[in-house]
Design an enzyme around this catalytic site. Structure first.
Site, PDB file in Angstrom:
ATOM      1  N   LEU A   4      -7.318 -63.911  69.941  1.00  0.00           N
ATOM      2  CA  LEU A   4      -6.673 -64.217  68.028  1.00  0.00           C
ATOM      3  C   LEU A   4      -6.572 -62.583  67.069  1.00  0.00           C
ATOM      4  CD1 LEU A   4      -7.936 -67.638  66.555  1.00  0.00           C
ATOM      5  CD2 LEU A   4      -5.984 -66.804  68.224  1.00  0.00           C
ATOM      6  N   HIS A   5      -5.934 -62.051  66.692  1.00  0.00           N
ATOM      7  CA  HIS A   5      -5.156 -61.109  65.355  1.00  0.00           C
ATOM      8  C   HIS A   5      -4.218 -61.728  64.684  1.00  0.00           C
ATOM      9  CE1 HIS A   5      -1.419 -61.668  67.061  1.00  0.00           C
ATOM     10  NE2 HIS A   5      -1.576 -61.585  68.364  1.00  0.00           N
ATOM     11  N   HIS A  14      -1.748 -63.908  64.991  1.00  0.00           N
ATOM     12  CA  HIS A  14      -1.883 -65.475  65.135  1.00  0.00           C
ATOM     13  C   HIS A  14      -1.927 -66.247  63.877  1.00  0.00           C
ATOM     14  CE1 HIS A  14      -2.748 -64.099  68.924  1.00  0.00           C
ATOM     15  NE2 HIS A  14      -1.832 -64.968  69.781  1.00  0.00           N
ATOM     16  N   GLU A  18       7.729 -64.573  66.898  1.00  0.00           N
ATOM     17  CA  GLU A  18       9.291 -64.130  68.022  1.00  0.00           C
ATOM     18  C   GLU A  18       8.805 -63.025  69.531  1.00  0.00           C
ATOM     19  OE1 GLU A  18      11.976 -64.015  64.275  1.00  0.00           O
ATOM     20  OE2 GLU A  18      12.164 -65.463  64.807  1.00  0.00           O
ATOM     21  N   ASP A  72       7.090 -62.964  71.983  1.00  0.00           N
ATOM     22  CA  ASP A  72       7.702 -64.524  72.598  1.00  0.00           C
ATOM     23  C   ASP A  72       9.227 -64.898  72.752  1.00  0.00           C
ATOM     24  OD1 ASP A  72       5.250 -63.352  74.392  1.00  0.00           O
ATOM     25  OD2 ASP A  72       4.034 -64.031  72.925  1.00  0.00           O
ATOM     26  N   GLN A  76       9.769 -67.007  74.916  1.00  0.00           N
ATOM     27  CA  GLN A  76       9.131 -67.819  75.102  1.00  0.00           C
ATOM     28  C   GLN A  76       9.316 -68.988  73.876  1.00  0.00           C
ATOM     29  OE1 GLN A  76       4.972 -68.133  76.073  1.00  0.00           O
ATOM     30  NE2 GLN A  76       4.590 -67.970  73.648  1.00  0.00           N
ATOM     31  N   SER A 119       0.005 -57.807  69.929  1.00  0.00           N
ATOM     32  CA  SER A 119      -0.410 -58.531  70.550  1.00  0.00           C
ATOM     33  C   SER A 119      -2.329 -59.266  71.134  1.00  0.00           C
ATOM     34  CB  SER A 119       0.477 -57.847  71.664  1.00  0.00           C
ATOM     35  OG  SER A 119       0.153 -58.518  73.728  1.00  0.00           O
ATOM     36  N   SER A 120      -1.991 -60.006  72.228  1.00  0.00           N
ATOM     37  CA  SER A 120      -3.624 -60.363  72.248  1.00  0.00           C
ATOM     38  C   SER A 120      -4.543 -58.695  73.151  1.00  0.00           C
ATOM     39  CB  SER A 120      -3.752 -61.431  72.847  1.00  0.00           C
ATOM     40  OG  SER A 120      -3.803 -62.458  72.052  1.00  0.00           O
ATOM     41  N   ARG A 121      -3.194 -58.425  73.960  1.00  0.00           N
ATOM     42  CA  ARG A 121      -3.404 -57.619  75.171  1.00  0.00           C
ATOM     43  C   ARG A 121      -3.829 -56.113  74.670  1.00  0.00           C
ATOM     44  NH1 ARG A 121      -0.726 -59.661  79.886  1.00  0.00           N
ATOM     45  NH2 ARG A 121      -0.104 -61.324  79.683  1.00  0.00           N
TER      46      ARG A 121
END
Ligand code: PAF
Length: 283
Positions: free
Chosen positions: A33-34, A37, A150, A152, A155, A187-189
Site C-alpha cells: 500500500l501507498h 491507496h 484512475e 488503472d 480496469q 504504484s505498488s510496483r
C-alpha cells in the site's frame, strides 16, 4: 483494527452490520500500500459507516509468472499503514484457496472490445482475472460502494462493465491519480525501482503533459510519433504502447469529436522489467 483471513469469518462479522443497513465501502488492493491507496481509504471512511480493505495478490490476473513472483508483498507494513490511518478499518486478507473456493482459475467474461485493447492486448487474460477476483471479493464483502484509482483507468471501465453485466448493485467510484512530487504516479510496483529510476521515471508524466499540450493542434499520429521519439532516446525505458483513446470505448482515435472525452494512455518498462502505466485526461 480487525483482520479477517477467511470469507466465513468476514461474513460472520458483517452479518449484523448488513442487518443494520450500515453502508460498507470497499477498497480492493493487492497490498504494497501507498499514499494513493490511502486516499481511496480516506474517501471511503468519509462516505461510509464501515470501510473494508482487501489485500490479496491475485494469481489469475498475472499473465507473466515472474511478474507475479516479484510483486511486492508487505502485509505487516500494510497493516501498520492502515492502522495509522484509522482504527476502524477492516482488513480482508484471504488465501487464494479460501477466496476461490479451492479452484484458483479465471472465469471467462465478455467485456466487449475494451478487453482486447491496450492492457488487454499486452496482458492476455488479465481482465478475466480481474473480473474473477472482483466477483469473489464483491460476493465476500457485499459493499455499497467500491473505490478504484484512475491510474488503472481501463480496469476502472472494465469494473463498471462487470457490475453492469452481472447486475451487481455496487457504486463504482473512480479516484484521481496520486503522484509523487516529480509526477510519477504512485504504484505498488514503484517499490521495486531504485531512487534513481524513480527520478528518471518522471519522464512518463512529463511526456503525458506534453501530449496534452499538443492535443488540439496536432493529430493523434503526430502525438504518437512524438512519444515514440522521446522513448527512443530514453535508454532506461522501453515504451510498450502509447494510445490516445475515447474514455468510454477506449478505442484509439482517428479524428477528434469535440463532444467526446479523450485520454492518453502509456505503458513503459523500467529497470528490472518493472512495468509502469499512466494516463492523462486530454480535454
Ligand atoms: O488494481 C488492483 O490492485 C487489482 O487489479 C485489483 C483491483 C485489487 C484486483 O486484484
Amino acid at each position: 483494527m480487525l483482520i479477517f483471513t477467511t470469507k466465513e469469518a468476514l461474513k460472520n462479522h458483517l452479518n449484523p452490520i448488513y442487518k443494520k443497513n450500515k453502508s460498507i465501502g470497499f477498497i480492493p488492493t493487492m497490498g504494497a500500500l501507498h499514499i494513493g491507496h490511502i486516499t481511496l481509504v480516506k474517501k471511503s471512511l468519509s462516505e461510509n459507516s464501515v470501510t473494508i480493505v482487501s489485500i490479496f495478490v491475485n494469481p489469475t490476473q498475472f499473465n507473466n509468472s515472474s511478474d507475479l513472483e516479484n510483486y511486492p508483498r508487505t502485509l505487516k507494513q500494510d497493516e501498520a499503514l492502515l492502522q495509522q490511518t484509522s482504527e476502524d478499518i477492516i482488513i480482508f486478507a484471504p488465501t487464494p484457496q479460501n477466496l476461490y473456493n479451492g479452484t484458483v482459475t479465471s472465469l471467462k467474461f465478455d467485456f466487449g472490445k475494451i478487453e482486447s485493447l491496450m492492457e488487454g492486448k499486452f496482458r492476455p487474460g488479465h481482465f478475466d482475472g480481474v473480473g474473477t477476483v472482483l466477483t469473489h471479493l464483491f460476493n465476500a464483502v457485499n459493499p455499497i460502494r467500491a473505490y478504484f484509482g484512475e491510474k488503472d483507468f481501463q480496469q476502472l471501465q472494465i469494473v463498471r462493465k462487470l457490475v453492469a453485466i452481472k447486475c451487481i448493485d455496487i457504486e463504482i467510484i473512480g479516484c484521481a491519480i496520486y503522484r509523487e512530487n516529480n509526477g510519477l504516479a504512485y504504484s505498488s510496483r514503484n517499490q521495486r525501482l531504485s531512487e534513481n529510476a524513480k527520478q528518471q521515471a518522471s519522464i512518463i508524466h512529463k511526456t503525458l503533459i506534453k501530449t496534452k499540450e499538443m492535443f488540439g493542434t496536432n493529430n493523434a499520429e503526430q502525438i504518437k510519433k512524438f512519444v515514440t521519439s522521446v522513448f527512443k532516446n530514453e535508454t532506461n525505458f522501453d515504451l510498450e504502447y502509447f494510445e490516445i483513446a475515447d474514455v468510454e470505448t477506449l478505442e484509439s482515435i482517428k479524428s477528434v469529436d469535440h463532444s467526446k472525452k479523450y485520454r492518453a494512455f502509456i505503458a513503459v518498462f523500467a529497470e528490472q522489467n518493472v512495468r509502469l502505466i499512466d494516463n492523462i485526461a486530454l480535454n
